[in-house]
Design a protein around this motif. Sequence first.
Motif, PDB file in Angstrom:
ATOM      1  N   VAL A  59     119.479  27.348 -45.371  1.00  0.00           N
ATOM      2  CA  VAL A  59     118.057  27.389 -45.060  1.00  0.00           C
ATOM      3  C   VAL A  59     117.304  27.360 -46.373  1.00  0.00           C
ATOM      4  O   VAL A  59     117.717  27.999 -47.344  1.00  0.00           O
ATOM      5  CB  VAL A  59     117.719  28.689 -44.278  1.00  0.00           C
ATOM      6  CG1 VAL A  59     116.224  28.842 -44.129  1.00  0.00           C
ATOM      7  CG2 VAL A  59     118.377  28.678 -42.925  1.00  0.00           C
ATOM      8  N   PHE A  87     115.794  24.094 -41.990  1.00  0.00           N
ATOM      9  CA  PHE A  87     117.159  24.400 -41.552  1.00  0.00           C
ATOM     10  C   PHE A  87     118.021  23.148 -41.716  1.00  0.00           C
ATOM     11  O   PHE A  87     117.677  22.104 -41.156  1.00  0.00           O
ATOM     12  CB  PHE A  87     117.174  24.784 -40.056  1.00  0.00           C
ATOM     13  CG  PHE A  87     116.415  26.037 -39.716  1.00  0.00           C
ATOM     14  CD1 PHE A  87     115.030  26.040 -39.649  1.00  0.00           C
ATOM     15  CD2 PHE A  87     117.097  27.208 -39.423  1.00  0.00           C
ATOM     16  CE1 PHE A  87     114.327  27.181 -39.306  1.00  0.00           C
ATOM     17  CE2 PHE A  87     116.404  28.358 -39.091  1.00  0.00           C
ATOM     18  CZ  PHE A  87     115.015  28.355 -39.033  1.00  0.00           C
ATOM     19  N   LEU A  94     115.019  32.161 -37.159  1.00  0.00           N
ATOM     20  CA  LEU A  94     115.266  32.882 -38.420  1.00  0.00           C
ATOM     21  C   LEU A  94     114.493  34.200 -38.370  1.00  0.00           C
ATOM     22  O   LEU A  94     113.337  34.242 -37.926  1.00  0.00           O
ATOM     23  CB  LEU A  94     114.784  32.031 -39.605  1.00  0.00           C
ATOM     24  CG  LEU A  94     114.826  32.699 -40.986  1.00  0.00           C
ATOM     25  CD1 LEU A  94     115.322  31.713 -42.019  1.00  0.00           C
ATOM     26  CD2 LEU A  94     113.453  33.222 -41.381  1.00  0.00           C
ATOM     27  N   THR A  95     115.148  35.264 -38.775  1.00  0.00           N
ATOM     28  CA  THR A  95     114.516  36.582 -38.797  1.00  0.00           C
ATOM     29  C   THR A  95     114.659  37.160 -40.199  1.00  0.00           C
ATOM     30  O   THR A  95     115.710  37.012 -40.816  1.00  0.00           O
ATOM     31  CB  THR A  95     115.218  37.517 -37.793  1.00  0.00           C
ATOM     32  OG1 THR A  95     115.310  36.848 -36.544  1.00  0.00           O
ATOM     33  CG2 THR A  95     114.441  38.792 -37.611  1.00  0.00           C
ATOM     34  N   GLN A 109     109.707  36.685 -37.730  1.00  0.00           N
ATOM     35  CA  GLN A 109     110.615  35.840 -36.976  1.00  0.00           C
ATOM     36  C   GLN A 109     110.000  34.469 -36.771  1.00  0.00           C
ATOM     37  O   GLN A 109     108.810  34.333 -36.497  1.00  0.00           O
ATOM     38  CB  GLN A 109     110.927  36.467 -35.615  1.00  0.00           C
ATOM     39  CG  GLN A 109     112.019  35.681 -34.890  1.00  0.00           C
ATOM     40  CD  GLN A 109     112.272  36.232 -33.512  1.00  0.00           C
ATOM     41  OE1 GLN A 109     111.343  36.613 -32.801  1.00  0.00           O
ATOM     42  NE2 GLN A 109     113.540  36.274 -33.120  1.00  0.00           N
ATOM     43  N   ALA A 139     117.802  37.110 -44.749  1.00  0.00           N
ATOM     44  CA  ALA A 139     117.513  36.318 -43.559  1.00  0.00           C
ATOM     45  C   ALA A 139     118.725  36.250 -42.651  1.00  0.00           C
ATOM     46  O   ALA A 139     119.874  36.269 -43.098  1.00  0.00           O
ATOM     47  CB  ALA A 139     117.111  34.907 -43.977  1.00  0.00           C
ATOM     48  N   LYS A 140     118.430  36.220 -41.361  1.00  0.00           N
ATOM     49  CA  LYS A 140     119.455  36.014 -40.357  1.00  0.00           C
ATOM     50  C   LYS A 140     119.075  34.700 -39.663  1.00  0.00           C
ATOM     51  O   LYS A 140     117.915  34.510 -39.277  1.00  0.00           O
ATOM     52  CB  LYS A 140     119.381  37.181 -39.384  1.00  0.00           C
ATOM     53  CG  LYS A 140     120.536  37.339 -38.438  1.00  0.00           C
ATOM     54  CD  LYS A 140     120.281  38.646 -37.700  1.00  0.00           C
ATOM     55  CE  LYS A 140     121.346  39.011 -36.723  1.00  0.00           C
ATOM     56  NZ  LYS A 140     121.064  40.360 -36.191  1.00  0.00           N
ATOM     57  N   THR A 141     120.013  33.759 -39.557  1.00  0.00           N
ATOM     58  CA  THR A 141     119.705  32.474 -38.923  1.00  0.00           C
ATOM     59  C   THR A 141     120.555  32.321 -37.680  1.00  0.00           C
ATOM     60  O   THR A 141     121.686  32.836 -37.631  1.00  0.00           O
ATOM     61  CB  THR A 141     119.994  31.311 -39.881  1.00  0.00           C
ATOM     62  OG1 THR A 141     121.324  31.429 -40.367  1.00  0.00           O
ATOM     63  CG2 THR A 141     119.034  31.316 -41.046  1.00  0.00           C
ATOM     64  N   ASP A 163     124.264  36.029 -40.995  1.00  0.00           N
ATOM     65  CA  ASP A 163     123.414  37.111 -41.498  1.00  0.00           C
ATOM     66  C   ASP A 163     123.672  37.321 -42.979  1.00  0.00           C
ATOM     67  O   ASP A 163     124.806  37.549 -43.387  1.00  0.00           O
ATOM     68  CB  ASP A 163     123.717  38.405 -40.722  1.00  0.00           C
ATOM     69  CG  ASP A 163     122.723  39.501 -41.035  1.00  0.00           C
ATOM     70  OD1 ASP A 163     121.842  39.280 -41.888  1.00  0.00           O
ATOM     71  OD2 ASP A 163     122.828  40.576 -40.434  1.00  0.00           O
ATOM     72  N   THR A 184     121.023  34.023 -46.923  1.00  0.00           N
ATOM     73  CA  THR A 184     119.808  33.615 -47.626  1.00  0.00           C
ATOM     74  C   THR A 184     118.952  34.848 -47.906  1.00  0.00           C
ATOM     75  O   THR A 184     118.897  35.758 -47.086  1.00  0.00           O
ATOM     76  CB  THR A 184     118.997  32.632 -46.748  1.00  0.00           C
ATOM     77  OG1 THR A 184     119.872  31.613 -46.298  1.00  0.00           O
ATOM     78  CG2 THR A 184     117.853  32.032 -47.515  1.00  0.00           C
TER      79      THR A 184
END
Lengths: 264, 423
Positions: free
Chosen positions: B278, B301, B316-317, B336, B370-372, B387, B390
């Motif tokens: 990302v 992404f 993404l969060t 988010q 970041a969690k994607t 997770d 990034t």
Amino acid sequence: MKAVSILAELREVIAARELAWMLAAREIRVRYKHTVLGIGWALAVPLCLMLVFTFLFSRVARVSTGSLPYAVFVYLGLVPWQFHASVLTASARCLTENRNLVTKVYFAREALPLSVVFSALADFAVAALVLVVLMAWYAVVPGWGLLLVPLVLAVQVALSIGLAFLFSAGNLLYRDVQYLLQVLVLVWMFASSVVYPIPRTGNLAWLAWLNPMTPILDAYRGLIVGGETWFKPEFGVAALVSLVLMVFGWRWFRGVEGKFGELA
Amino acid sequence: MTAPAVEFDAVSKRFHKGARISTLAGLVLGAPRRWLARKNESGLLPGEFYALSEVTFALQAGESLGILGPNGSGKSTVLKLLFRILRPDAGQVRAKGRVGGLIELGAGFHPYLSGRENVFINGAILGMTRAQVRQRYDSIVEFAGIAEFMDMPVKDYSSGMYARLAFAIAAHADPDVLLVDEVLAVGDATFQLKCYDWMARMRKSGRAVVAVSHDLYAMAASSRCLYLNAGKPVLLGEPRAVIDRYLQDLSLGQRDPVPETSFVKTESGQARAVIERVEFLGDDGQQLRALEHGAELTIRFHFQANAAVESPMFGLTLFHDDARIPLSSPRHYLFQAFSGEAFKGMTLRGKGVVEVSVKDVRLPVGSYRAKTYLYERDGVTPIFLQDGATRIEVKRPGWSDGRALLDHRQTWGMPVMAEGSQP
């Protein structure tokens, strides 16, 4: 330079005397809290010991104490001895038991061993009151020498302070000291004129010269009940030894003091 | 130039990991080993380590130094050296005047004695005379705010009452150099404010303050900060620069070397689809490592679909590294982006990118991980989830000392010129 710094350190110790008194007062207050007898224990312990030794040495085995009733003789020995013995045992633990203070706050560390001497002194004062009653009971008349008792007390206090410095710091370096002291207190008691007089002639005469407690105890007896000459040359030696021990003990205490924060 | 109130001159302190010799048996039995032991090139015996090495700083009266660093970095050792509880093995520690501390509150409190009795004893331990304590007694009780409990034994105090009384005594000891060690974590918010206020007043009245805290927002108010790591000084200087450096190192240390990844496999055993990476892009199309407050952001992404994915949903969060920050968010994220139905009906295959642009990003200052994830249709579990691969920083805007969620830039003017004033 050196002399100036010793003077500054001495000033610090003198300034710490108030703290030492307060710590001693705390110790006494806590010691007798939640007890029925309270400060009465300061009387009860030497009184019980007096009864035990009076039974032992005037009924079971006979010890000659001249014209002085044995009970008075032994009480006069036990009260100062209790002072001495409690300083020895309590001083060894005073730094380790207060490790939360020693490792967290800076103050003149001398306050802790000094507080041990002060709180023992308070018990000593209470126990000495009974002496008045005891002497009236046996109709022992004190002499004018009574006025010189503070001098003997001063010598004993000097000795106590010196030993308290040595043993408190010593026990921090080696925790063996507290156990060695239990033995030392017992041996020392029987090597001093606490429960029987130490002979000044014969092959044990050197004991009175070597051990400052014998001339100190004999001086108390001589001054309070009179009879014999209180001042013997041994007392002079004892006074000198006590003074040297106090100064040496303090300098050594100061020398290792920097490590207290890590060792406690 | 007057002499500094506090001075550390190349101070080093060694500690021993194992037990020290504290019995005669240990002294005798350990002797051969100690005789044979040789110091290594940094002057250490086996089992020793430097709790502090070559720390140097100086502080004038009225200045404050905030010391920060991870646990075990030597922060408290600095305070203990200043307080003369420890002595340095090398170098010089100098402090002008009386050093007092909020190091261990209530050290020397006796549980069986009343609050009143403890005030006098603790006061004496902290260097006050009896007369001084008597004189300041009412003020101490008022500061602590526990007047009705002064005759109760402190063992029956609540931990808050205990700490308040202890702090009140320490606050009245009136030192020239004040040491503060992470003590303000106790007590309620009102009391904490009272303490900060008092510390600020101490500084203003010309005391030097040396404080250790994990609260970086409190540290930012110091005149200077020192960042220690494993006993070594990393950076000494202006608080913001030091704190930024510390946070940067923290996020580096926290970066998971192997990010957590999970995916759904095809029959041949490979992932059906992955989000390879990302990118965060600025409005100029350049890749960003840090976000400005209010920035325009494009999140790109890069995906690789090995099998067809119907109606994909990308998401993404962002999670703040400081777990305390999302105070009210039940799911502990602050941002988010989720594509929802944007790609409904589309079939994803092969390599490609999707983008989302976000206007006016306003996030609390700090670093984020970041969690994607990638969903197929309205699937309940993602077919790809990663997770911690990034990270992104959010910079503090120049016009704010706070965490900057709201834009409070202001425009001032005088609509009607007052008489006699000049534009």
